[in-house]
Design a protein around this motif. Sequence first.
Motif, PDB file in Angstrom:
ATOM      1  N   GLU A 319       0.824  -1.197   0.000  1.00  0.00           N
ATOM      2  CA  GLU A 319       0.000   0.000   0.000  1.00  0.00           C
ATOM      3  C   GLU A 319       0.865   1.257   0.000  1.00  0.00           C
ATOM      4  O   GLU A 319       0.539   2.260  -0.636  1.00  0.00           O
ATOM      5  N   ALA A 320       2.000   1.174   0.693  1.00  0.00           N
ATOM      6  CA  ALA A 320       2.894   2.330   0.750  1.00  0.00           C
ATOM      7  C   ALA A 320       3.659   2.521  -0.555  1.00  0.00           C
ATOM      8  O   ALA A 320       3.964   3.659  -0.949  1.00  0.00           O
ATOM      9  N   PHE A 321       3.977   1.411  -1.246  1.00  0.00           N
ATOM     10  CA  PHE A 321       4.771   1.476  -2.477  1.00  0.00           C
ATOM     11  C   PHE A 321       4.110   0.643  -3.571  1.00  0.00           C
ATOM     12  O   PHE A 321       4.530  -0.484  -3.859  1.00  0.00           O
ATOM     13  N   PRO A 322       3.065   1.158  -4.202  1.00  0.00           N
ATOM     14  CA  PRO A 322       2.354   0.385  -5.222  1.00  0.00           C
ATOM     15  C   PRO A 322       3.176   0.134  -6.481  1.00  0.00           C
ATOM     16  O   PRO A 322       2.861  -0.773  -7.253  1.00  0.00           O
ATOM     17  N   ASN A 323       4.250   0.910  -6.694  1.00  0.00           N
ATOM     18  CA  ASN A 323       5.087   0.758  -7.890  1.00  0.00           C
ATOM     19  C   ASN A 323       6.455   0.169  -7.579  1.00  0.00           C
ATOM     20  O   ASN A 323       7.382   0.280  -8.386  1.00  0.00           O
ATOM     21  N   GLY A 324       6.572  -0.454  -6.428  1.00  0.00           N
ATOM     22  CA  GLY A 324       7.843  -1.048  -6.044  1.00  0.00           C
ATOM     23  C   GLY A 324       8.438  -0.336  -4.856  1.00  0.00           C
ATOM     24  O   GLY A 324       8.326   0.888  -4.713  1.00  0.00           O
ATOM     25  N   ILE A 325       9.078  -1.087  -3.986  1.00  0.00           N
ATOM     26  CA  ILE A 325       9.595  -0.523  -2.747  1.00  0.00           C
ATOM     27  C   ILE A 325      10.633   0.570  -3.030  1.00  0.00           C
ATOM     28  O   ILE A 325      11.505   0.419  -3.892  1.00  0.00           O
ATOM     29  N   GLY A 326      10.480   1.693  -2.364  1.00  0.00           N
ATOM     30  CA  GLY A 326      11.414   2.803  -2.511  1.00  0.00           C
ATOM     31  C   GLY A 326      11.289   3.573  -3.804  1.00  0.00           C
ATOM     32  O   GLY A 326      12.156   4.394  -4.131  1.00  0.00           O
ATOM     33  N   ASN A 327      10.194   3.359  -4.541  1.00  0.00           N
ATOM     34  CA  ASN A 327      10.076   3.929  -5.883  1.00  0.00           C
ATOM     35  C   ASN A 327       9.194   5.174  -5.916  1.00  0.00           C
ATOM     36  O   ASN A 327       8.454   5.378  -6.871  1.00  0.00           O
ATOM     37  N   GLY A 328       9.258   5.991  -4.882  1.00  0.00           N
ATOM     38  CA  GLY A 328       8.492   7.219  -4.907  1.00  0.00           C
ATOM     39  C   GLY A 328       8.907   8.170  -6.007  1.00  0.00           C
ATOM     40  O   GLY A 328       8.114   8.981  -6.497  1.00  0.00           O
ATOM     41  N   SER A 329      10.152   8.061  -6.465  1.00  0.00           N
ATOM     42  CA  SER A 329      10.653   8.933  -7.540  1.00  0.00           C
ATOM     43  C   SER A 329      10.186   8.494  -8.911  1.00  0.00           C
ATOM     44  O   SER A 329      10.197   9.291  -9.861  1.00  0.00           O
ATOM     45  N   GLY A 330       9.797   7.224  -9.047  1.00  0.00           N
ATOM     46  CA  GLY A 330       9.400   6.703 -10.351  1.00  0.00           C
ATOM     47  C   GLY A 330      10.556   6.362 -11.265  1.00  0.00           C
ATOM     48  O   GLY A 330      10.345   5.983 -12.426  1.00  0.00           O
ATOM     49  N   VAL A 331      11.810   6.447 -10.769  1.00  0.00           N
ATOM     50  CA  VAL A 331      12.955   6.152 -11.637  1.00  0.00           C
ATOM     51  C   VAL A 331      13.473   4.727 -11.450  1.00  0.00           C
ATOM     52  O   VAL A 331      14.407   4.316 -12.144  1.00  0.00           O
ATOM     53  N   LEU A 332      12.888   3.958 -10.532  1.00  0.00           N
ATOM     54  CA  LEU A 332      13.302   2.568 -10.375  1.00  0.00           C
ATOM     55  C   LEU A 332      13.070   1.824 -11.680  1.00  0.00           C
ATOM     56  O   LEU A 332      11.965   1.827 -12.227  1.00  0.00           O
ATOM     57  N   GLY A 333      14.098   1.180 -12.187  1.00  0.00           N
ATOM     58  CA  GLY A 333      14.029   0.492 -13.469  1.00  0.00           C
ATOM     59  C   GLY A 333      14.525   1.319 -14.631  1.00  0.00           C
ATOM     60  O   GLY A 333      14.723   0.786 -15.732  1.00  0.00           O
ATOM     61  N   ARG A 334      14.785   2.603 -14.411  1.00  0.00           N
ATOM     62  CA  ARG A 334      15.214   3.505 -15.487  1.00  0.00           C
ATOM     63  C   ARG A 334      16.741   3.651 -15.507  1.00  0.00           C
ATOM     64  O   ARG A 334      17.426   3.303 -14.570  1.00  0.00           O
TER      65      ARG A 334
END
Length: 566
Positions: A319-334
Amino acid sequence: MKTPIFDAIVIGSGIAGGWAAKELTERGLRTLLIERGSEISHPRDYKSDFAAPWELQNRGLVPEALAQRDYPVQSKCYAFNEQSRDRFVNDREHPYEQVAPFDWIRGYQTGGRSMMWGRQCYRWSELDFTANYEDGHGTDWPIRYQDLAPWYDHVEAFAGISGNRDGLAQIPDGNFQPPMAMNCVEKAVKARIEKAFPDRRLIIGRAAHLTAPEKIHTDLGRGKCMNRNMCEQARGCSFGAYFSTPAATLPAARRTGRLEMVHDMVVREIIFDRERGRASGVRAVERDTLRPREFQAHLIFLCAGTLPSTQIMLNSVSEAFPNGIGNGSGVLGRYLMDHHMRVSAAGIYPGFEDHYYSGRRPNGIYIPRFRNLGHKRENYLRGFAYQGGGGRAGWRRGASEAGFGVDFKRRLRMPGPWYFYLSGFGEMLPRRENRVWLDPEKRDRWGMPLLHVEARWSENEYRMREDMLASAVEMLEAAGLKNINSSNEEHAPGLTIHEAGTARMGRDPKTSVLNAYNQCHQVPNLFVTDGASLASSPCQNPSLTLMALTARAVAFAVKKFRQGKV
């Protein structure tokens, strides 16, 4: 039974994971090391370490039908052969989606790819840590060379890096073992190149091979390099001369009595405790039985490898990280990167017919980066370096020579002419569109969503390659070589096996995943110290820098752990 809570969990036992386990246990933490592959015991399981080619069923080759069926990607690697095949993953059993061609070379066993690496070790310089800031590509590194310099000293002393102190700012000198020797042709080529091009230097390679073991090495059972060069074929080194997890960091961690290690355990996700704002452990599955497992710890060090680490983070949704843990920046995977290579030139060096060399040195020469170091700029950003070397042609030259019979065989018993070659390695710019992400539906047999990989070279890399080729040829011509052949061979990213980025370090949590200590901005007890953490990837090999970053991150993490701040 109640699940034990460890002080720290390390995921992955490759170069970064081995260092994390060593440093954590030596600093007093009870540590669990999780490896998804099978156990390899040093040196017991180096089955072909001393085998001659004629003692092998297929003389060192892997049947083409088997290679294409089970290893279509892995078989592209220079080190893939009959002796090393079991070190590489079976591509059929470990699928991924190539949106653009990407050769993902993997090894799942104790030590990971530290059992298969080329062992070249060069420090990065201030130039490399400021490049993103200076030219605006990628995010500014949150550290500079001086932050890492003492940690380079630390890991070089333990690993054992042979090399010469050359006084070059672009590859700072280190804490070296005695250098390996150049042969007569390499010395001659060096003199001619440096005379013709005063801005270029040809040096002996800096390699993770013990040439004069010290007590810190012999206490672990490591010995001097025997110059057999069997390690080029990923056989392992029974002498422990070349650095690997099984030969060096793992024994060091085990002798503390604070290490537990499990094999055949596939980590699928990191558990996040929203109430505490911390990671509380990991969920995994036994590789063979598929039995689910959970392990708990106060600190998590994610060292599974650039793409596996990011895959685990992306799959760690809550619930805290719907796009992956620690990925609030949205750059995880980039910002996926790799080095580009297969630009080379080679020729025949006349003379020295009465000279030869002793042994098979497991190292070559190196020409450090000489482009874009000062005010003069090329038509591309960043730079490249060369690896290479000289030698005398052996009996295998007969495959391309005309002849047969007794006289032909007798001629092949004698050494052939001297040759010399250069092979370039260039930097790839960090670009947002080069990325990985998870398949919404397809999963592997362990329940992990398949990874999609999309990475392409840019115009900057292609312009650099033109200069790499021209510069190699002009240096060989200046050195007096004859019959020079050159090649600029297209290849997909990944094949250099220096993949980096996708969970990068940075100053701003809005544009990066990790801080200056490889600590996740949003999950303070989660650290990522493998290639995923890199904000750029200079043309030098990355492994030494990953060792230093890992040791530095552990020192910081343990300090904060003792203070109750993580």
